[in-house]
Design an enzyme around this catalytic site. Sequence first.
Site, PDB file in Angstrom:
ATOM      1  N   SER A 124      60.393  93.085 -24.802  1.00  0.00           N
ATOM      2  CA  SER A 124      60.960  91.938 -24.385  1.00  0.00           C
ATOM      3  C   SER A 124      59.944  90.875 -24.181  1.00  0.00           C
ATOM      4  O   SER A 124      58.990  90.977 -23.558  1.00  0.00           O
ATOM      5  CB  SER A 124      61.830  92.466 -23.140  1.00  0.00           C
ATOM      6  OG  SER A 124      62.228  91.292 -22.576  1.00  0.00           O
ATOM      7  N   TYR A 148      61.546  95.775 -14.146  1.00  0.00           N
ATOM      8  CA  TYR A 148      62.150  96.017 -15.630  1.00  0.00           C
ATOM      9  C   TYR A 148      61.098  95.470 -16.653  1.00  0.00           C
ATOM     10  O   TYR A 148      60.664  96.521 -17.409  1.00  0.00           O
ATOM     11  CB  TYR A 148      63.393  95.402 -15.675  1.00  0.00           C
ATOM     12  CG  TYR A 148      63.702  95.094 -17.161  1.00  0.00           C
ATOM     13  CD1 TYR A 148      63.385  93.925 -17.937  1.00  0.00           C
ATOM     14  CD2 TYR A 148      64.123  96.059 -18.270  1.00  0.00           C
ATOM     15  CE1 TYR A 148      63.675  93.413 -19.161  1.00  0.00           C
ATOM     16  CE2 TYR A 148      64.310  95.863 -19.302  1.00  0.00           C
ATOM     17  CZ  TYR A 148      64.143  94.418 -20.132  1.00  0.00           C
ATOM     18  OH  TYR A 148      64.320  94.117 -21.269  1.00  0.00           O
ATOM     19  N   LYS A 152      58.473  97.492 -19.531  1.00  0.00           N
ATOM     20  CA  LYS A 152      58.293  97.165 -20.962  1.00  0.00           C
ATOM     21  C   LYS A 152      56.852  97.123 -21.279  1.00  0.00           C
ATOM     22  O   LYS A 152      56.129  97.646 -22.319  1.00  0.00           O
ATOM     23  CB  LYS A 152      58.924  96.042 -21.187  1.00  0.00           C
ATOM     24  CG  LYS A 152      60.419  95.905 -21.219  1.00  0.00           C
ATOM     25  CD  LYS A 152      60.868  96.999 -22.337  1.00  0.00           C
ATOM     26  CE  LYS A 152      62.633  96.834 -22.465  1.00  0.00           C
ATOM     27  NZ  LYS A 152      62.866  97.899 -23.545  1.00  0.00           N
TER      28      LYS A 152
END
Length: 333
Positions: A124, A148, A152
Amino acid sequence: MKILLTGGAGYIGSHTAVELLAAGHDIVIGDNFSNSKKDVIDRIKQIAKRDFKLYEIDFADAKATDELFAKEDLDAVIHFAGYKAVGESCKMPIEYYRNNIDSTLNVLSSMRKYGVKNIVFSSSATVYGVPKQVPLKEDMPTSCTNPYGWTKYMNEQILRDTATAEPDFSVVLLRYFNPIGAHESGLIGENPNGVPNNLMPYIAKVATGELPKLNIFGNDYATKDGTGVRDYIHVVDLAKGHLKAIEYSCKNKGAEVFNLGTGVGYSVLDIVHAFEEANNVKVPYAIVDRRPGDVAECYSDASKAHKILGWTAEKNMVQMCRDSWNWQQNIKL
Ligand code: WQD
């Protein structure tokens, strides 16, 4: 090829499944349906007019993951499975690190054990953190602002290190920008549980009247109209990027990273007006305080994927808005 899609019933996964099946690949979907609905499976089959196997599975469970790899003679993996809500990750970091990291480690361990050499990973743009400059290129510094994003970032590092240790491994890291829209059939699309966090599904629910108005998180950013600027990409263009990534993965070893975006930044107000115009609807809104963690501008330089993967996003904002609206109206059916 026979490709495992972990989290294949999700928004990006389901659209990628359709494109892989259309291209003649065989797929296996593994999903625990924690953030997707089971009827997506039949809808993928309805669109693709092809069958495939489904495993209801949590990839954070090492034993279940190993059993799937023992049963299925796989050629490649596209790893979508993971929790993905920025705000939620700040409230539940332990669950996010446990789920998102363990699932990747389990998939990689089973790939190594059963001789599966190719993996495409759903990363992302959030790994770029607060951009120092835009457009963002793959070699720019990465640093995250929420758990989050760190999952990643850490998964990218785990995958790079695995590609270094396992010389015949191939790792392709895809950094998504802002996926929106839906398949033209209106059968699959983004269907978040509860009140949407992301802009487009929220706008669509305001347009149907399910939500009273859009709250625009700040109009005092250093952007053309003060509202946040993002690189919105049609989810079908994103799905096609995975097909190109798999093809690239079969011909190359080592690890490579690509931005998947359009290279064009749109503000929140741009999206509101584009949605209203494309669909002849009204989207009432109010300007409210900034959302913590938001950045002013984030959009891609997508030239590397064009040059190396032979992939470029093709759909325009009108199509993104129309396909979002078509899907939103179908969900209510
Ligand atoms: C877009 C713009 C908001 C909702 C996130 C994740 C990213 C990726 C995509 C997973 C911003 C504004 C939004 C609303 C608003 N997810 N907005 N009112 O935050 O760019 O990216 O989703 O991979 O990792 O970080 O997307 O759609 O939430 O916001 O004004 O009700 O819309 O401020 O400028 P974001 P978003």
